[in-house]
Design a protein around this motif. Structure first.
Motif: not given
Length: 168
Positions: A4, A6, A8, A42, A47, A49, A102, A104, A137, A139, A141
């Motif tokens: 995943r 993220i 931003t 988040l 979610d 990171p 995950t 970011m 932002t 998100v 996958s």
């Protein structure tokens, strides 16, 4: 296994001092509030990171600090000078070296908006997506267990938000 991302864009920065180097510009009050709102959003969605790849500019670091204040865990922060005003291709190269599940990434326009558009299979319906305003932002996958295999147009959008939608 899934990965995943993220993605931003830094929150709103200050232009109060026109003599200040671009890299040193801090967030303004609106940007600080937006970063905190993004962190709460988040966290509320789970979610979180486990690795953060962040441009070394002041405004991206401060965006991360605002987000991190709302998270229960503190992921590994890696400052990446290559992400300062990086192109989409550089951002993909940096992502391919990520190790978290995950991840970011916090960066800048115009590279981050091009990266977002190219990394997803289908853009979200949100009209702000193509503009990727400050604090935007995404998100997304990926059906892979290795970031090295991630390529353009593979990501599945889970969510996309801009800070003003959180305060509306």
């Amino acid at each position: 296994m899934m990965k995943r991302l993220i993605l931003t864009r830094h929150a709103k920065s200050s232009w109060d001092d026109p003599t200040m180097a671009d890299k040193d510009r801090p967030l303004n009050a609106r940007g600080q509030a937006a970063a905190a709102d993004l962190g709460q959003w988040l966290a509320s969605r789970g979610d979180i990171p486990d690795e953060v790849l962040c441009s070394d500019a002041a405004r991206t670091r401060e965006t991360w600090e605002g987000i991190a204040a709302s998270l229960d865990s503190q992921p590994r922060l890696i400052l990446k000078p290559a992400l300062y005003h990086a192109s989409a291709d550089v951002m993909l190269a940096v992502l391919r070296h990520a190790t978290g599940s995950t991840v970011m990434m916090i960066g800048h326009n115009p590279g981050i908006s091009e990266f977002a558009e190219r990394i997803v299979a289908r853009a979200p319906a949100n009209a702000e997506f193509h503009r990727y305003p400050t604090g935007a932002t995404l998100v997304v996958s990926f059906e892979t267990d290795d970031w090295k295999q991630v390529d353009w147009h593979q990501g599945s959008v889970r969510d996309f938000i801009v800070p003003r939608e959180l305060t509306a």
